[in-house]
Motif scaffolding. Structure first.
Motif, PDB file in Angstrom:
ATOM      1  N   SER A  69       0.846  -1.184   0.000  1.00  0.00           N
ATOM      2  CA  SER A  69       0.000   0.000   0.000  1.00  0.00           C
ATOM      3  C   SER A  69       0.890   1.247   0.000  1.00  0.00           C
ATOM      4  O   SER A  69       2.034   1.188   0.448  1.00  0.00           O
ATOM      5  CB  SER A  69      -0.848  -0.044   1.277  1.00  0.00           C
ATOM      6  OG  SER A  69      -1.276   1.222   1.646  1.00  0.00           O
ATOM      7  N   PRO A  70       0.379   2.383  -0.467  1.00  0.00           N
ATOM      8  CA  PRO A  70       1.155   3.625  -0.351  1.00  0.00           C
ATOM      9  C   PRO A  70       1.554   3.916   1.097  1.00  0.00           C
ATOM     10  O   PRO A  70       2.568   4.567   1.349  1.00  0.00           O
ATOM     11  CB  PRO A  70       0.201   4.699  -0.887  1.00  0.00           C
ATOM     12  CG  PRO A  70      -0.691   3.962  -1.822  1.00  0.00           C
ATOM     13  CD  PRO A  70      -0.868   2.589  -1.217  1.00  0.00           C
ATOM     14  N   ALA A  71       0.790   3.414   2.058  1.00  0.00           N
ATOM     15  CA  ALA A  71       1.116   3.623   3.474  1.00  0.00           C
ATOM     16  C   ALA A  71       2.339   2.811   3.911  1.00  0.00           C
ATOM     17  O   ALA A  71       2.865   3.030   5.001  1.00  0.00           O
ATOM     18  CB  ALA A  71      -0.086   3.252   4.341  1.00  0.00           C
ATOM     19  N   ASP A  72       2.799   1.883   3.068  1.00  0.00           N
ATOM     20  CA  ASP A  72       3.970   1.059   3.397  1.00  0.00           C
ATOM     21  C   ASP A  72       5.284   1.751   3.076  1.00  0.00           C
ATOM     22  O   ASP A  72       6.353   1.142   3.177  1.00  0.00           O
ATOM     23  CB  ASP A  72       3.909  -0.280   2.651  1.00  0.00           C
ATOM     24  CG  ASP A  72       2.777  -1.150   3.136  1.00  0.00           C
ATOM     25  OD1 ASP A  72       2.425  -1.048   4.327  1.00  0.00           O
ATOM     26  OD2 ASP A  72       2.240  -1.927   2.328  1.00  0.00           O
ATOM     27  N   PHE A  73       5.216   3.009   2.684  1.00  0.00           N
ATOM     28  CA  PHE A  73       6.404   3.774   2.358  1.00  0.00           C
ATOM     29  C   PHE A  73       6.516   4.968   3.293  1.00  0.00           C
ATOM     30  O   PHE A  73       5.513   5.577   3.662  1.00  0.00           O
ATOM     31  CB  PHE A  73       6.347   4.272   0.909  1.00  0.00           C
ATOM     32  CG  PHE A  73       6.452   3.156  -0.099  1.00  0.00           C
ATOM     33  CD1 PHE A  73       7.679   2.810  -0.627  1.00  0.00           C
ATOM     34  CD2 PHE A  73       5.329   2.454  -0.496  1.00  0.00           C
ATOM     35  CE1 PHE A  73       7.782   1.775  -1.548  1.00  0.00           C
ATOM     36  CE2 PHE A  73       5.418   1.427  -1.414  1.00  0.00           C
ATOM     37  CZ  PHE A  73       6.654   1.080  -1.935  1.00  0.00           C
ATOM     38  N   SER A  74       7.737   5.286   3.667  1.00  0.00           N
ATOM     39  CA  SER A  74       7.961   6.448   4.522  1.00  0.00           C
ATOM     40  C   SER A  74       7.761   7.722   3.705  1.00  0.00           C
ATOM     41  O   SER A  74       7.598   7.684   2.486  1.00  0.00           O
ATOM     42  CB  SER A  74       9.383   6.412   5.093  1.00  0.00           C
ATOM     43  OG  SER A  74      10.322   6.716   4.070  1.00  0.00           O
ATOM     44  N   MET A  75       7.820   8.823   4.383  1.00  0.00           N
ATOM     45  CA  MET A  75       7.672  10.120   3.735  1.00  0.00           C
ATOM     46  C   MET A  75       8.753  10.318   2.658  1.00  0.00           C
ATOM     47  O   MET A  75       8.552  11.024   1.682  1.00  0.00           O
ATOM     48  CB  MET A  75       7.778  11.219   4.804  1.00  0.00           C
ATOM     49  CG  MET A  75       7.710  12.609   4.275  1.00  0.00           C
ATOM     50  SD  MET A  75       7.642  13.906   5.527  1.00  0.00           S
ATOM     51  CE  MET A  75       8.490  13.261   6.918  1.00  0.00           C
ATOM     52  N   PHE A  76       9.886   9.642   2.829  1.00  0.00           N
ATOM     53  CA  PHE A  76      11.004   9.790   1.888  1.00  0.00           C
ATOM     54  C   PHE A  76      11.030   8.684   0.837  1.00  0.00           C
ATOM     55  O   PHE A  76      11.999   8.544   0.101  1.00  0.00           O
ATOM     56  CB  PHE A  76      12.324   9.819   2.665  1.00  0.00           C
ATOM     57  CG  PHE A  76      12.363  10.931   3.677  1.00  0.00           C
ATOM     58  CD1 PHE A  76      12.471  12.256   3.279  1.00  0.00           C
ATOM     59  CD2 PHE A  76      12.246  10.656   5.027  1.00  0.00           C
ATOM     60  CE1 PHE A  76      12.493  13.284   4.203  1.00  0.00           C
ATOM     61  CE2 PHE A  76      12.266  11.678   5.969  1.00  0.00           C
ATOM     62  CZ  PHE A  76      12.385  12.988   5.551  1.00  0.00           C
ATOM     63  N   GLY A  77       9.984   7.865   0.789  1.00  0.00           N
ATOM     64  CA  GLY A  77       9.886   6.830  -0.232  1.00  0.00           C
ATOM     65  C   GLY A  77      10.547   5.514   0.121  1.00  0.00           C
ATOM     66  O   GLY A  77      10.658   4.628  -0.717  1.00  0.00           O
ATOM     67  N   LYS A  78      10.987   5.358   1.379  1.00  0.00           N
ATOM     68  CA  LYS A  78      11.631   4.116   1.796  1.00  0.00           C
ATOM     69  C   LYS A  78      10.560   3.098   2.197  1.00  0.00           C
ATOM     70  O   LYS A  78       9.617   3.418   2.896  1.00  0.00           O
ATOM     71  CB  LYS A  78      12.567   4.371   2.967  1.00  0.00           C
ATOM     72  CG  LYS A  78      13.276   3.127   3.459  1.00  0.00           C
ATOM     73  CD  LYS A  78      14.540   3.448   4.189  1.00  0.00           C
ATOM     74  CE  LYS A  78      15.216   2.267   4.818  1.00  0.00           C
ATOM     75  NZ  LYS A  78      15.308   1.071   4.047  1.00  0.00           N
ATOM     76  N   LEU A  79      10.749   1.874   1.741  1.00  0.00           N
ATOM     77  CA  LEU A  79       9.816   0.798   2.060  1.00  0.00           C
ATOM     78  C   LEU A  79       9.946   0.425   3.533  1.00  0.00           C
ATOM     79  O   LEU A  79      11.045   0.204   4.038  1.00  0.00           O
ATOM     80  CB  LEU A  79      10.121  -0.415   1.169  1.00  0.00           C
ATOM     81  CG  LEU A  79       9.173  -1.591   1.246  1.00  0.00           C
ATOM     82  CD1 LEU A  79       7.776  -1.195   0.805  1.00  0.00           C
ATOM     83  CD2 LEU A  79       9.685  -2.727   0.348  1.00  0.00           C
ATOM     84  N   LYS A  80       8.817   0.339   4.225  1.00  0.00           N
ATOM     85  CA  LYS A  80       8.820   0.005   5.651  1.00  0.00           C
ATOM     86  C   LYS A  80       8.901  -1.503   5.899  1.00  0.00           C
ATOM     87  O   LYS A  80       9.327  -1.922   6.961  1.00  0.00           O
ATOM     88  CB  LYS A  80       7.556   0.555   6.320  1.00  0.00           C
ATOM     89  CG  LYS A  80       7.457   2.065   6.313  1.00  0.00           C
ATOM     90  CD  LYS A  80       6.124   2.510   6.909  1.00  0.00           C
ATOM     91  CE  LYS A  80       5.905   3.991   6.815  1.00  0.00           C
ATOM     92  NZ  LYS A  80       4.575   4.386   7.315  1.00  0.00           N
ATOM     93  N   ASP A  81       8.472  -2.309   4.939  1.00  0.00           N
ATOM     94  CA  ASP A  81       8.449  -3.770   5.079  1.00  0.00           C
ATOM     95  C   ASP A  81       9.838  -4.337   4.789  1.00  0.00           C
ATOM     96  O   ASP A  81      10.230  -4.509   3.632  1.00  0.00           O
ATOM     97  CB  ASP A  81       7.414  -4.362   4.114  1.00  0.00           C
ATOM     98  CG  ASP A  81       7.196  -5.846   4.292  1.00  0.00           C
ATOM     99  OD1 ASP A  81       8.105  -6.545   4.782  1.00  0.00           O
ATOM    100  OD2 ASP A  81       6.105  -6.313   3.923  1.00  0.00           O
ATOM    101  N   VAL A  82      10.596  -4.645   5.844  1.00  0.00           N
ATOM    102  CA  VAL A  82      11.969  -5.119   5.665  1.00  0.00           C
ATOM    103  C   VAL A  82      12.028  -6.502   5.003  1.00  0.00           C
ATOM    104  O   VAL A  82      12.965  -6.817   4.286  1.00  0.00           O
ATOM    105  CB  VAL A  82      12.749  -5.127   7.002  1.00  0.00           C
ATOM    106  CG1 VAL A  82      12.976  -3.715   7.502  1.00  0.00           C
ATOM    107  CG2 VAL A  82      12.056  -5.968   8.044  1.00  0.00           C
ATOM    108  N   GLN A  83      11.001  -7.306   5.235  1.00  0.00           N
ATOM    109  CA  GLN A  83      10.963  -8.631   4.617  1.00  0.00           C
ATOM    110  C   GLN A  83      10.796  -8.513   3.097  1.00  0.00           C
ATOM    111  O   GLN A  83      11.491  -9.183   2.332  1.00  0.00           O
ATOM    112  CB  GLN A  83       9.825  -9.447   5.219  1.00  0.00           C
ATOM    113  CG  GLN A  83       9.953 -10.921   4.990  1.00  0.00           C
ATOM    114  CD  GLN A  83       8.897 -11.683   5.790  1.00  0.00           C
ATOM    115  OE1 GLN A  83       8.019 -11.111   6.428  1.00  0.00           O
ATOM    116  NE2 GLN A  83       8.981 -12.998   5.745  1.00  0.00           N
ATOM    117  N   LEU A  84       9.907  -7.649   2.655  1.00  0.00           N
ATOM    118  CA  LEU A  84       9.731  -7.422   1.225  1.00  0.00           C
ATOM    119  C   LEU A  84      10.982  -6.804   0.625  1.00  0.00           C
ATOM    120  O   LEU A  84      11.412  -7.176  -0.466  1.00  0.00           O
ATOM    121  CB  LEU A  84       8.510  -6.537   0.950  1.00  0.00           C
ATOM    122  CG  LEU A  84       8.252  -6.151  -0.512  1.00  0.00           C
ATOM    123  CD1 LEU A  84       8.178  -7.373  -1.415  1.00  0.00           C
ATOM    124  CD2 LEU A  84       6.989  -5.309  -0.612  1.00  0.00           C
TER     125      LEU A  84
END
Length: 154
Positions: A69-84
């Motif tokens: 989801s777009p919510a899975d990215f930080s404000m700077f575009g970094k992916l929050k899901d480390v497994q993915l």
């Protein structure tokens, strides 16, 4: 030396799917499971792009599907899901992209090592190939793709 088809050469694959509704998602999960039953792939990664307001807990759980989801990215575009993010560091032979190629995951996939990019019913300069199909069901689309890629030599 005979050339193998693209399908025969594919041992690892990424599938990007765009969520539309619950029924379509259930059909997609069933179709992808049928494809994976062939035990052809050493590794498969399935990413389903979902709207920001959709609760992931309401979607069918699957051991290979990452709901993105777009919510899975930080404000700077970094992916929050480390497994993915770790999965995206692996090498893949083929990417199948279903749906509009405008999600945030596209930039991360560009940084991944993917040999061939295939767009399904969508245009994008990143795609190496485009397949247009009249099939409307996920199972029909996957079968069409498999049959077509078995005929194309690489």
């Amino acid at each position: 030396m005979s050339k193998l088809s693209i399908w025969e050469q594919t041992k690892s694959m990424v599938v990007v799917w765009t969520y539309q509704n619950d029924q379509q998602m259930r059909d997609f999960v069933k179709a992808i499971d049928q494809l994976l039953l062939q035990k052809k792939f050493a590794h498969a990664l399935i990413i389903v792009n979902i709207p920001k307001d959709l609760d992931k807990k309401t979607l069918p759980p699957h051991f290979l599907i990452y709901y993105n989801s777009p919510a899975d990215f930080s404000m700077f575009g970094k992916l929050k899901d480390v497994q993915l993010e770790a999965e995206l560091q692996k090498n893949y032979d083929l990417l199948l992209w279903f749906g509009t190629p405008d999600s945030k995951i596209k930039g991360l996939l560009q940084k991944s090592s993917i040999k061939k990019w295939l767009g399904i019913n969508e245009l994008d300069p990143l795609f190496d190939m485009l397949l247009n199909t009249q099939q409307t069901t996920p199972a029909g689309q996957l079968e069409f793709i498999q049959n077509t890629l078995q005929r194309i030599q690489s």
